[in-house]
Write a protein that holds these residues in place. Structure first.
Motif, PDB file in Angstrom:
ATOM      1  N   TYR A 119      70.923 -51.645  -6.433  1.00 51.01           N
ATOM      2  CA  TYR A 119      72.282 -52.517  -6.529  1.00 51.01           C
ATOM      3  C   TYR A 119      73.179 -52.628  -5.071  1.00 51.01           C
TER       4      TYR A 119
ATOM      5  N   GLU B 193      66.627 -41.280 -13.273  1.00 54.58           N
ATOM      6  CA  GLU B 193      67.552 -42.281 -13.367  1.00 54.58           C
ATOM      7  C   GLU B 193      66.613 -42.841 -14.377  1.00 54.58           C
ATOM      8  N   LEU B 194      65.449 -43.687 -14.276  1.00 60.53           N
ATOM      9  CA  LEU B 194      64.617 -44.600 -14.716  1.00 60.53           C
ATOM     10  C   LEU B 194      63.898 -44.039 -15.821  1.00 60.53           C
ATOM     11  N   GLN B 195      63.840 -43.027 -16.032  1.00 61.54           N
ATOM     12  CA  GLN B 195      63.899 -42.654 -17.447  1.00 61.54           C
ATOM     13  C   GLN B 195      65.180 -42.887 -18.482  1.00 61.54           C
ATOM     14  N   GLY B 196      66.109 -42.370 -17.706  1.00 61.28           N
ATOM     15  CA  GLY B 196      67.375 -43.135 -18.513  1.00 61.28           C
ATOM     16  C   GLY B 196      67.458 -44.676 -18.522  1.00 61.28           C
ATOM     17  N   ARG B 197      66.115 -45.430 -18.166  1.00 62.82           N
ATOM     18  CA  ARG B 197      66.525 -47.101 -17.981  1.00 62.82           C
ATOM     19  C   ARG B 197      65.383 -47.350 -19.312  1.00 62.82           C
TER      20      ARG B 197
ATOM     21  N   ILE C 109      68.825 -46.307  -8.359  1.00 61.10           N
ATOM     22  CA  ILE C 109      69.941 -47.553  -9.327  1.00 61.10           C
ATOM     23  C   ILE C 109      71.035 -47.277  -8.359  1.00 61.10           C
TER      24      ILE C 109
ATOM     25  N   LEU D 217      77.581 -44.888 -12.125  1.00 57.53           N
ATOM     26  CA  LEU D 217      76.146 -43.655 -11.757  1.00 57.53           C
ATOM     27  C   LEU D 217      75.914 -42.777 -11.985  1.00 57.53           C
TER      28      LEU D 217
ATOM     29  N   LYS E 101      79.439 -50.462 -12.137  1.00 60.30           N
ATOM     30  CA  LYS E 101      78.387 -50.334 -13.087  1.00 60.30           C
ATOM     31  C   LYS E 101      78.098 -49.061 -12.158  1.00 60.30           C
TER      32      LYS E 101
ATOM     33  N   ARG F 249      57.798 -49.390 -21.982  1.00 59.43           N
ATOM     34  CA  ARG F 249      59.452 -49.610 -22.309  1.00 59.43           C
ATOM     35  C   ARG F 249      59.915 -51.071 -22.923  1.00 59.43           C
TER      36      ARG F 249
ATOM     37  N   ASP G 215      63.491 -57.800 -16.077  1.00 57.21           N
ATOM     38  CA  ASP G 215      64.387 -58.232 -16.638  1.00 57.21           C
ATOM     39  C   ASP G 215      65.920 -58.728 -15.561  1.00 57.21           C
TER      40      ASP G 215
ATOM     41  N   PHE H  42      60.634 -53.912 -14.761  1.00 63.29           N
ATOM     42  CA  PHE H  42      62.100 -53.464 -14.749  1.00 63.29           C
ATOM     43  C   PHE H  42      63.343 -53.975 -14.219  1.00 63.29           C
TER      44      PHE H  42
END
Length: 357
Positions: free
Chosen positions: A283, A205-209, A279, A272, A268, A121, A227, A223
């Motif tokens: 949060y 989800e995480l692949q989208g991030r 995620i 979702l 955010k 990433r 981050d 991540f």
């Protein structure tokens, strides 16, 4: 946790040949480093002895291989070298001398890189004190394997889960916050992650991030933690305007900062794709922890700031340790996993002692 390399972008033959040649250059650089050390650093070198014309010293890392250097060859080398560069040009090669051929696990990482199948990433080569992107990525491959092997054991999973909860508890208590709600959100997150039925959704989800693999390194360390530190180093200008305003009281600044964090997380949440996914659970923890960390790093409370900086340094220290050839063994997966566990325990104990003061 698991990770999957099935979606990787592979190098074409020309790029593969180039990376292989580059690897050879790196190997030759390590050999050059050893020769330079023998010439200029060791007291046994002919350069430091007036009564001898030769110098012989076995290498610490290269087994029985020895180098014999005559006085005339030294003079020739020094003369030629002085015409093109200063000896300080070699400083970057003198940090360590490791025979990479003996690191079997690391060699598999290099081969994996040659095949073009190490997804990533963010390149954190400098942050992890790696000499090259190739070294960083090869080590990432090894660490994914090491964490996977380690976390296949229930006692290790339990230890990491409990250690995370205890650190959350200690940080919030130090900041004079009740940790009950945060720990409840943390338990909910763990329940979600431990249920294998959620892994496919979590992966999506995480692949989208931009997260490429479901490994402890990729999700927790890179991540979540790294981050977060990056974000705190570059806060929005609106946040800085509040915390740096000398006309506002500390209480008002802290409240305003917390409100800003909650508002951002709420916005955010509404965007979702999975309202009850990974995620969203993350949060849930962030709502309690992020305002405290933001106030600690950005606010005027020096004691809390020192604790937050200490926590950050321990996380970065742990990461740099496990990326270090001299601290962990890149020989076998089992060796690397054992070293990761030992370093994690040492860093955790030090953090607990500091937070208990």
């Amino acid at each position: 946790m698991y990770f999957d390399y099935s979606r990787n972008i592979r190098l074409d033959p020309d790029e593969g040949k180039f990376t292989h040649q580059l690897e050879k250059v790196v190997e030759e650089a390590y050999k050059l480093q050893e020769l330079c050390s023998q010439l200029f650093l060791y007291e046994s070198s002919v350069l430091f002895r007036a009564d001898s014309v030769t110098s012989e010293r076995p290498s610490e890392y290269y087994g029985d291989r020895r180098t014999l250097i005559s006085a005339s060859s030294v003079d020739s080398f020094v003369s030629a070298h002085s015409e093109v560069a200063d000896i300080s040009d070699f400083d970057e090669f003198l940090e360590t001398s490791v025979d990479l051929q003996h690191l079997a696990l690391y060699q598999t990482g290099l081969k994996q890189f040659e095949s073009g199948s190490i997804p990533f990433r963010i390149l954190r080569t400098e942050t992890m004190n790696c000499q090259s992107d190739i070294e960083f990525l090869a080590k990432v491959h090894c660490l994914r394997l090491g964490f996977q092997y380690l976390l296949e054991k229930e006692d290790a999973r339990t230890w990491f889960a409990n250690a995370g909860g205890q650190l959350l508890n200690d940080i919030l208590w130090f900041a004079e916050r009740d940790p009950k709600d945060c720990l409840a959100a943390y338990d909910n997150l763990l329940d979600y992650v431990n249920d294998q039925k959620n892994w496919k959704q979590m992966e999506e989800e995480l692949q989208g991030r931009g997260v490429k693999c479901l490994s402890f390194y990729d999700v927790v360390l890179d991540f979540i933690l790294l981050d977060a530190f990056d974000d705190l180093e570059n806060p929005p200008s609106s946040v800085l305007a509040v915390v740096q305003n000398r006309w506002l009281s500390s209480g008002f600044k802290e409240t305003a900062l917390a409100t800003a964090v909650w508002s951002v997380l709420k916005a955010k949440r509404q965007m979702l794709k999975f309202p009850d996914g990974f995620i969203a659970h993350f949060y849930g923890v962030s709502e309690h922890l992020s305002p405290v960390l933001a106030w600690g790093f950005l606010g005027p409370n020096e004691q809390l700031k020192q604790v937050c900086l200490f926590f950050k340094d321990e996380v970065l220290g742990f990461l740099r340790d496990i990326f270090n050839f001299g601290i962990v063994r890149y020989t076998r997966v089992e060796d690397l996993a054992a070293d990761i566990a030992q370093i994690a325990e040492e860093r955790y104990d030090r953090a607990c002692q500091r937070l208990s003061l």
